[in-house]
Motif scaffolding. Structure first.
Motif, PDB file in Angstrom:
ATOM      1  N   PHE A  15       0.805  -1.220   0.000  1.00  0.00           N
ATOM      2  CA  PHE A  15       0.000   0.000   0.000  1.00  0.00           C
ATOM      3  C   PHE A  15       0.840   1.273   0.000  1.00  0.00           C
ATOM      4  O   PHE A  15       0.306   2.359  -0.149  1.00  0.00           O
ATOM      5  CB  PHE A  15      -0.910   0.062   1.225  1.00  0.00           C
ATOM      6  CG  PHE A  15      -1.762  -1.149   1.386  1.00  0.00           C
ATOM      7  CD1 PHE A  15      -2.372  -1.744   0.285  1.00  0.00           C
ATOM      8  CD2 PHE A  15      -1.975  -1.697   2.636  1.00  0.00           C
ATOM      9  CE1 PHE A  15      -3.170  -2.861   0.437  1.00  0.00           C
ATOM     10  CE2 PHE A  15      -2.775  -2.809   2.790  1.00  0.00           C
ATOM     11  CZ  PHE A  15      -3.374  -3.402   1.694  1.00  0.00           C
ATOM     12  N   GLU A  92     -13.599  -5.081  -0.077  1.00  0.00           N
ATOM     13  CA  GLU A  92     -12.862  -6.312   0.208  1.00  0.00           C
ATOM     14  C   GLU A  92     -12.766  -7.202  -1.034  1.00  0.00           C
ATOM     15  O   GLU A  92     -11.707  -7.735  -1.329  1.00  0.00           O
ATOM     16  CB  GLU A  92     -13.532  -7.056   1.373  1.00  0.00           C
ATOM     17  CG  GLU A  92     -13.058  -8.474   1.612  1.00  0.00           C
ATOM     18  CD  GLU A  92     -11.602  -8.608   2.058  1.00  0.00           C
ATOM     19  OE1 GLU A  92     -11.019  -7.619   2.546  1.00  0.00           O
ATOM     20  OE2 GLU A  92     -11.053  -9.727   1.908  1.00  0.00           O
ATOM     21  N   PHE A  95     -10.310  -5.805  -3.440  1.00  0.00           N
ATOM     22  CA  PHE A  95      -8.935  -6.013  -2.961  1.00  0.00           C
ATOM     23  C   PHE A  95      -8.512  -7.475  -3.125  1.00  0.00           C
ATOM     24  O   PHE A  95      -7.437  -7.772  -3.648  1.00  0.00           O
ATOM     25  CB  PHE A  95      -8.869  -5.590  -1.494  1.00  0.00           C
ATOM     26  CG  PHE A  95      -7.556  -5.882  -0.815  1.00  0.00           C
ATOM     27  CD1 PHE A  95      -6.344  -5.611  -1.427  1.00  0.00           C
ATOM     28  CD2 PHE A  95      -7.544  -6.416   0.472  1.00  0.00           C
ATOM     29  CE1 PHE A  95      -5.140  -5.871  -0.781  1.00  0.00           C
ATOM     30  CE2 PHE A  95      -6.354  -6.675   1.118  1.00  0.00           C
ATOM     31  CZ  PHE A  95      -5.150  -6.410   0.485  1.00  0.00           C
ATOM     32  N   LYS A  96      -9.396  -8.385  -2.725  1.00  0.00           N
ATOM     33  CA  LYS A  96      -8.999  -9.796  -2.650  1.00  0.00           C
ATOM     34  C   LYS A  96      -9.004 -10.477  -4.013  1.00  0.00           C
ATOM     35  O   LYS A  96      -8.128 -11.265  -4.316  1.00  0.00           O
ATOM     36  CB  LYS A  96      -9.969 -10.524  -1.716  1.00  0.00           C
ATOM     37  CG  LYS A  96      -9.561 -11.932  -1.342  1.00  0.00           C
ATOM     38  CD  LYS A  96     -10.385 -12.359  -0.154  1.00  0.00           C
ATOM     39  CE  LYS A  96     -10.124 -13.771   0.285  1.00  0.00           C
ATOM     40  NZ  LYS A  96     -10.878 -14.080   1.508  1.00  0.00           N
ATOM     41  N   LEU A 101      -5.388  -2.561  -5.135  1.00  0.00           N
ATOM     42  CA  LEU A 101      -4.613  -2.242  -3.937  1.00  0.00           C
ATOM     43  C   LEU A 101      -5.111  -0.975  -3.257  1.00  0.00           C
ATOM     44  O   LEU A 101      -4.978  -0.825  -2.043  1.00  0.00           O
ATOM     45  CB  LEU A 101      -3.129  -2.108  -4.281  1.00  0.00           C
ATOM     46  CG  LEU A 101      -2.481  -3.376  -4.841  1.00  0.00           C
ATOM     47  CD1 LEU A 101      -1.010  -3.144  -5.149  1.00  0.00           C
ATOM     48  CD2 LEU A 101      -2.628  -4.553  -3.879  1.00  0.00           C
ATOM     49  N   GLY A 104      -7.614  -2.061  -0.854  1.00  0.00           N
ATOM     50  CA  GLY A 104      -6.939  -2.657   0.298  1.00  0.00           C
ATOM     51  C   GLY A 104      -6.364  -1.592   1.216  1.00  0.00           C
ATOM     52  O   GLY A 104      -6.426  -1.707   2.445  1.00  0.00           O
ATOM     53  N   HIS A 105      -5.825  -0.554   0.621  1.00  0.00           N
ATOM     54  CA  HIS A 105      -5.265   0.554   1.395  1.00  0.00           C
ATOM     55  C   HIS A 105      -6.361   1.213   2.234  1.00  0.00           C
ATOM     56  O   HIS A 105      -6.170   1.512   3.418  1.00  0.00           O
ATOM     57  CB  HIS A 105      -4.636   1.562   0.422  1.00  0.00           C
ATOM     58  CG  HIS A 105      -4.083   2.774   1.072  1.00  0.00           C
ATOM     59  ND1 HIS A 105      -4.715   3.992   1.046  1.00  0.00           N
ATOM     60  CD2 HIS A 105      -2.949   2.960   1.792  1.00  0.00           C
ATOM     61  CE1 HIS A 105      -3.991   4.871   1.719  1.00  0.00           C
ATOM     62  NE2 HIS A 105      -2.917   4.268   2.175  1.00  0.00           N
ATOM     63  N   SER A 108      -7.249  -0.993   5.102  1.00  0.00           N
ATOM     64  CA  SER A 108      -6.190  -0.904   6.095  1.00  0.00           C
ATOM     65  C   SER A 108      -6.334   0.362   6.947  1.00  0.00           C
ATOM     66  O   SER A 108      -6.213   0.320   8.180  1.00  0.00           O
ATOM     67  CB  SER A 108      -4.847  -0.933   5.363  1.00  0.00           C
ATOM     68  OG  SER A 108      -3.808  -0.577   6.223  1.00  0.00           O
ATOM     69  N   GLN A 141      -3.537 -11.140   1.085  1.00  0.00           N
ATOM     70  CA  GLN A 141      -4.341  -9.992   1.534  1.00  0.00           C
ATOM     71  C   GLN A 141      -4.302  -9.856   3.057  1.00  0.00           C
ATOM     72  O   GLN A 141      -4.310  -8.731   3.579  1.00  0.00           O
ATOM     73  CB  GLN A 141      -5.779 -10.080   1.003  1.00  0.00           C
ATOM     74  CG  GLN A 141      -6.677 -11.122   1.641  1.00  0.00           C
ATOM     75  CD  GLN A 141      -6.389 -12.544   1.159  1.00  0.00           C
ATOM     76  OE1 GLN A 141      -5.564 -12.756   0.268  1.00  0.00           O
ATOM     77  NE2 GLN A 141      -7.049 -13.520   1.757  1.00  0.00           N
ATOM     78  N   GLU A 144      -0.909  -8.270   3.997  1.00  0.00           N
ATOM     79  CA  GLU A 144      -0.830  -6.854   3.625  1.00  0.00           C
ATOM     80  C   GLU A 144      -1.641  -5.972   4.574  1.00  0.00           C
ATOM     81  O   GLU A 144      -1.266  -4.827   4.813  1.00  0.00           O
ATOM     82  CB  GLU A 144      -1.259  -6.648   2.166  1.00  0.00           C
ATOM     83  CG  GLU A 144      -0.335  -7.322   1.156  1.00  0.00           C
ATOM     84  CD  GLU A 144       1.137  -6.955   1.335  1.00  0.00           C
ATOM     85  OE1 GLU A 144       1.427  -5.810   1.724  1.00  0.00           O
ATOM     86  OE2 GLU A 144       2.004  -7.826   1.102  1.00  0.00           O
ATOM     87  N   LEU A 145      -2.756  -6.507   5.103  1.00  0.00           N
ATOM     88  CA  LEU A 145      -3.502  -5.759   6.118  1.00  0.00           C
ATOM     89  C   LEU A 145      -2.762  -5.769   7.453  1.00  0.00           C
ATOM     90  O   LEU A 145      -2.820  -4.811   8.221  1.00  0.00           O
ATOM     91  CB  LEU A 145      -4.910  -6.346   6.298  1.00  0.00           C
ATOM     92  CG  LEU A 145      -5.889  -6.155   5.135  1.00  0.00           C
ATOM     93  CD1 LEU A 145      -7.162  -6.961   5.360  1.00  0.00           C
ATOM     94  CD2 LEU A 145      -6.236  -4.674   4.943  1.00  0.00           C
ATOM     95  N   ASP A 204      -8.284 -11.530   6.820  1.00  0.00           N
ATOM     96  CA  ASP A 204      -9.033 -10.379   6.295  1.00  0.00           C
ATOM     97  C   ASP A 204     -10.501 -10.458   6.709  1.00  0.00           C
ATOM     98  O   ASP A 204     -11.041  -9.510   7.259  1.00  0.00           O
ATOM     99  CB  ASP A 204      -8.851 -10.221   4.778  1.00  0.00           C
ATOM    100  CG  ASP A 204      -9.115 -11.503   4.007  1.00  0.00           C
ATOM    101  OD1 ASP A 204      -9.064 -12.589   4.619  1.00  0.00           O
ATOM    102  OD2 ASP A 204      -9.366 -11.425   2.799  1.00  0.00           O
TER     103      ASP A 204
END
Ligand SMILES: [Zn+2]
Ligand SMILES: [Zn+2]
Length: 238
Positions: A15, A92, A95-96, A101, A104-105, A108, A141, A144-145, A204
């Motif tokens: 991210f 979600e 992202f998944k 991304l 996902g950011h 997060s 994922q 990254e979280l 996640d």
């Protein structure tokens, strides 16, 4: 930054350097770190009234849900700040499954901005992907979280403590019983030093809890005294 921090958690995540200029949900202009306008951020389904043990959303406040009263889960406490519902569920899946991304950011940032648990663990472990799925998706994922959250909380992220030793079917297509069977024996735990006494295992989405429960059992068998489960969002039904 504490000197005990695991230097590995300082490695950049996917991210970094993302700064969305539009709201990811409605496209309104001019949004900074969160990636959402105020209206869309307010729509995020917070999981404020839930079971303390498994984070199941509850209609009215109660310490535990019926299922946890009947049968204790293999973990001590759950931290799941959102419900897996629209519009968070849309972010979600982007992202998944869509490689988005920026979505996902935003997830997060939402997680980081949630009230943190009083009892923080000594280490965080992300649910690993099997290497075949990791190759296809390009990133895990959950990991990254976990990276920015661990950094924010000042809790070390242990990257190699849990391994997925067997590829499993995608849990989404399976019933609750099949999910339990599917993940049995799929993970192994290993610590270079003495295992931390309190670990949070992070995924996640918490759906039936089968994967998190299996990870909790494996970590406890490896000598972790207390395991908590953390996830970004909780599916409403078991
Ligand atoms: Zn918006
Ligand atoms: Zn419960």
């Amino acid at each position: 930054m504490s000197v005990n921090q695991n230097p590995r958690q300082l490695v950049d995540g996917v991210f970094d350097a993302l700064l969305p200029s539009h709201c990811l949900l409605c496209g309104a202009r001019g949004h900074g770190a969160m990636g959402l306008c105020a209206d869309c951020a307010a729509e995020m389904p917070r999981n404020d009234v839930c079971c303390a043990r498994c984070a199941l959303p509850l209609e009215s406040p109660a310490p535990l849900c019926g299922r946890c009263l009947r049968r204790e889960p293999p973990w001590a406490a759950a931290w799941v700040p959102f419900r897996y519902e629209w519009p968070l569920a849309q972010l979600e899946s982007r992202f998944k499954f869509g490689g988005d991304l920026a979505a996902g950011h935003t997830l997060s940032r939402l997680w980081i901005s949630s009230a943190k648990p009083a009892d923080l663990p000594r280490a965080i472990v992300a649910v690993p992907l099997h290497r075949s799925r990791l190759r296809r998706r390009g990133y895990n994922q959950a990991l990254e979280l976990a990276k920015p959250l661990a950094k924010h909380l000042g809790v070390p992220l242990l990257r190699d403590a849990l391994r997925r030793t067997r590829a499993t079917h995608a849990q989404a297509e399976l019933s609750a019983v099949q999910r339990r069977r599917n993940v049995r024996g799929a993970f192994s735990a290993r610590f270079d030093d003495a295992p931390p006494e309190h670990v949070a295992v992070l995924d996640d989405v918490f759906t039936t809890g089968a994967t998190l429960a299996e990870c909790a059992r494996v970590l406890k068998r490896a000598g972790v005294a207390r395991v908590d489960v953390w996830a970004m969002a909780r599916a409403p039904a078991h």
